[in-house]
Design a protein around this motif. Structure first.
Motif, PDB file in Angstrom:
ATOM      1  N   ARG A 114     -41.337 -40.576-145.998  1.00  0.00           N
ATOM      2  CA  ARG A 114     -42.587 -41.394-146.169  1.00  0.00           C
ATOM      3  C   ARG A 114     -43.542 -42.532-144.793  1.00  0.00           C
ATOM      4  N   GLY A 115     -44.429 -42.404-144.433  1.00  0.00           N
ATOM      5  CA  GLY A 115     -45.340 -42.733-143.934  1.00  0.00           C
ATOM      6  C   GLY A 115     -46.597 -41.540-143.285  1.00  0.00           C
ATOM      7  N   HIS A 116     -47.545 -41.893-142.605  1.00  0.00           N
ATOM      8  CA  HIS A 116     -48.381 -41.749-142.176  1.00  0.00           C
ATOM      9  C   HIS A 116     -48.014 -41.238-140.680  1.00  0.00           C
ATOM     10  N   TYR A 117     -48.021 -40.047-139.583  1.00  0.00           N
ATOM     11  CA  TYR A 117     -47.796 -39.937-138.371  1.00  0.00           C
ATOM     12  C   TYR A 117     -48.693 -38.602-138.157  1.00  0.00           C
ATOM     13  N   ALA A 118     -48.663 -38.621-136.781  1.00  0.00           N
ATOM     14  CA  ALA A 118     -49.644 -37.715-136.033  1.00  0.00           C
ATOM     15  C   ALA A 118     -49.214 -36.317-136.419  1.00  0.00           C
ATOM     16  N   PHE A 119     -47.570 -36.015-136.617  1.00  0.00           N
ATOM     17  CA  PHE A 119     -47.063 -35.008-137.421  1.00  0.00           C
ATOM     18  C   PHE A 119     -45.819 -35.350-137.668  1.00  0.00           C
ATOM     19  N   ASP A 120     -45.854 -33.876-138.611  1.00  0.00           N
ATOM     20  CA  ASP A 120     -44.401 -33.989-139.422  1.00  0.00           C
ATOM     21  C   ASP A 120     -42.989 -34.019-138.348  1.00  0.00           C
ATOM     22  N   TYR A 121     -43.374 -32.713-137.611  1.00  0.00           N
ATOM     23  CA  TYR A 121     -41.935 -32.483-136.841  1.00  0.00           C
ATOM     24  C   TYR A 121     -42.283 -31.689-135.736  1.00  0.00           C
ATOM     25  N   HIS A 122     -42.618 -31.782-134.520  1.00  0.00           N
ATOM     26  CA  HIS A 122     -44.076 -31.636-133.366  1.00  0.00           C
ATOM     27  C   HIS A 122     -42.943 -31.951-132.406  1.00  0.00           C
ATOM     28  N   TRP A 123     -42.867 -30.657-130.877  1.00  0.00           N
ATOM     29  CA  TRP A 123     -43.244 -31.510-129.566  1.00  0.00           C
ATOM     30  C   TRP A 123     -44.356 -31.007-128.567  1.00  0.00           C
ATOM     31  N   VAL A 124     -44.551 -32.193-128.106  1.00  0.00           N
ATOM     32  CA  VAL A 124     -45.906 -31.682-127.160  1.00  0.00           C
ATOM     33  C   VAL A 124     -45.764 -32.499-126.077  1.00  0.00           C
ATOM     34  N   PRO A 125     -46.614 -32.227-124.730  1.00  0.00           N
ATOM     35  CA  PRO A 125     -46.762 -33.470-123.385  1.00  0.00           C
ATOM     36  C   PRO A 125     -47.684 -34.479-123.873  1.00  0.00           C
ATOM     37  N   VAL A 126     -47.035 -34.906-123.396  1.00  0.00           N
ATOM     38  CA  VAL A 126     -47.356 -36.462-122.489  1.00  0.00           C
ATOM     39  C   VAL A 126     -48.265 -36.041-121.923  1.00  0.00           C
ATOM     40  N   ILE A 127     -49.607 -37.097-121.889  1.00  0.00           N
ATOM     41  CA  ILE A 127     -50.477 -36.249-120.583  1.00  0.00           C
ATOM     42  C   ILE A 127     -50.990 -37.463-119.487  1.00  0.00           C
ATOM     43  N   GLY A 128     -50.813 -38.888-120.722  1.00  0.00           N
ATOM     44  CA  GLY A 128     -51.466 -39.665-120.024  1.00  0.00           C
ATOM     45  C   GLY A 128     -51.115 -41.345-121.184  1.00  0.00           C
ATOM     46  N   GLN A 151     -55.321 -28.808-128.044  1.00  0.00           N
ATOM     47  CA  GLN A 151     -57.068 -29.650-127.292  1.00  0.00           C
ATOM     48  C   GLN A 151     -55.963 -30.784-127.206  1.00  0.00           C
ATOM     49  N   VAL A 152     -56.927 -31.886-126.423  1.00  0.00           N
ATOM     50  CA  VAL A 152     -55.657 -33.560-125.183  1.00  0.00           C
ATOM     51  C   VAL A 152     -56.952 -34.212-126.582  1.00  0.00           C
ATOM     52  N   ARG A 153     -55.839 -35.202-127.322  1.00  0.00           N
ATOM     53  CA  ARG A 153     -56.384 -36.058-128.263  1.00  0.00           C
ATOM     54  C   ARG A 153     -55.136 -37.693-128.302  1.00  0.00           C
ATOM     55  N   GLN A 154     -55.541 -38.540-128.979  1.00  0.00           N
ATOM     56  CA  GLN A 154     -54.643 -40.248-128.596  1.00  0.00           C
ATOM     57  C   GLN A 154     -54.320 -39.724-130.222  1.00  0.00           C
ATOM     58  N   VAL A 155     -53.155 -40.674-129.923  1.00  0.00           N
ATOM     59  CA  VAL A 155     -52.281 -40.965-131.000  1.00  0.00           C
ATOM     60  C   VAL A 155     -51.398 -42.294-130.485  1.00  0.00           C
ATOM     61  N   SER A 156     -51.649 -43.246-131.949  1.00  0.00           N
ATOM     62  CA  SER A 156     -50.759 -44.832-131.587  1.00  0.00           C
ATOM     63  C   SER A 156     -49.226 -44.141-131.138  1.00  0.00           C
ATOM     64  N   TYR A 157     -48.773 -45.003-130.119  1.00  0.00           N
ATOM     65  CA  TYR A 157     -47.419 -45.170-129.982  1.00  0.00           C
ATOM     66  C   TYR A 157     -46.371 -46.279-131.292  1.00  0.00           C
ATOM     67  N   LYS A 158     -47.090 -47.516-131.874  1.00  0.00           N
ATOM     68  CA  LYS A 158     -46.415 -47.934-132.800  1.00  0.00           C
ATOM     69  C   LYS A 158     -46.472 -47.128-133.421  1.00  0.00           C
ATOM     70  N   ARG A 159     -48.013 -46.561-134.167  1.00  0.00           N
ATOM     71  CA  ARG A 159     -47.518 -45.793-135.780  1.00  0.00           C
ATOM     72  C   ARG A 159     -46.912 -44.946-136.116  1.00  0.00           C
ATOM     73  N   ASN A 160     -46.008 -44.369-135.139  1.00  0.00           N
ATOM     74  CA  ASN A 160     -45.233 -43.326-135.166  1.00  0.00           C
ATOM     75  C   ASN A 160     -44.066 -43.309-134.607  1.00  0.00           C
ATOM     76  N   LYS A 161     -43.652 -44.492-133.351  1.00  0.00           N
ATOM     77  CA  LYS A 161     -42.982 -45.189-132.864  1.00  0.00           C
ATOM     78  C   LYS A 161     -41.719 -44.724-133.973  1.00  0.00           C
ATOM     79  N   PRO A 162     -41.317 -44.910-134.989  1.00  0.00           N
ATOM     80  CA  PRO A 162     -40.155 -44.242-136.126  1.00  0.00           C
ATOM     81  C   PRO A 162     -39.853 -42.864-135.828  1.00  0.00           C
ATOM     82  N   VAL A 163     -40.684 -42.543-135.532  1.00  0.00           N
ATOM     83  CA  VAL A 163     -39.931 -40.972-135.233  1.00  0.00           C
ATOM     84  C   VAL A 163     -40.740 -39.884-133.999  1.00  0.00           C
ATOM     85  N   LEU A 164     -40.975 -41.073-132.783  1.00  0.00           N
ATOM     86  CA  LEU A 164     -41.010 -40.354-131.933  1.00  0.00           C
ATOM     87  C   LEU A 164     -39.989 -40.462-130.787  1.00  0.00           C
TER      88      LEU A 164
END
Length: 177
Positions: A114-128, A151-164
């Motif tokens: 439960r929770g609204h995360y940027a991705f369910d299961y995914h690897w990405v490069p953090v570039i900034g 594409q380059v996009r921004q995601v919240s660390y705080k919102r995604n922290k439980p799954v990151l």
């Protein structure tokens, strides 16, 4: 509100690019992320493309575990490289030093269904990142999708922290360890 933003100029790649084997595309995010990060140093540091990395890192159709990425990439690159778990503070230091970091979003194996995360299961490069008064916005290449390029996009660390979780990959002569 105080903000500080840092973004690297890194070439991203879609896991759905034509040079990625079709059968690997749905789960090629881990090897593509590793390849993008290694390319920031020099393509010849690892002579394998994302397809070969898919097999060598132990990827499966359900993805690539962080343990496998770290262990198998350490073995592949050798003693001259650091491949290690890191914190968001280390991610910011790496970006400040000019190095992208691998991020894994994983709600399935962290049991955060439960929770609204940027991705369910995914690897990405953090570039900034962009630091604000109450969050860190991670700037990522999202590795594309079936019908859209990376594409380059921004995601919240705080919102995604439980799954990151994060993995740094760098030559030891550059490492702060």
């Amino acid at each position: 509100m105080n903000t500080m933003k840092k973004q690297l100029n890194i070439n991203g790649k879609s896991q759905y690019a034509e040079d990625i084997y079709e059968k690997f595309r749905p789960s090629a995010c881990g090897p593509v992320t590793a390849r993008v990060i290694l390319d920031q140093f020099a393509p010849e540091v690892c002579p394998y493309d994302a397809n070969k990395l898919y097999t060598m890192l132990g990827s499966t159709r359900i993805g690539l575990s962080k343990r496998r990425l770290i262990g198998n990439l350490r073995n592949l690159l050798g003693a001259g490289w650091t491949v290690a778990d890191c914190t968001v503070e280390e991610v910011k230091r790496q970006i400040d030093r000019g190095y992208a970091v691998a991020a894994k979003f994983d709600k399935w194996f962290t049991f955060r269904w439960r929770g609204h995360y940027a991705f369910d299961y995914h690897w990405v490069p953090v570039i900034g990142y962009e630091e604000t008064d109450n969050d860190v916005m991670l700037i990522i290449h999202d590795n594309g999708g079936r019908n859209r390029p990376s594409q380059v996009r921004q995601v919240s660390y705080k919102r995604n922290k439980p799954v990151l979780s994060f993995v740094k990959i760098e030559p030891k002569n550059l490492s702060t360890d």
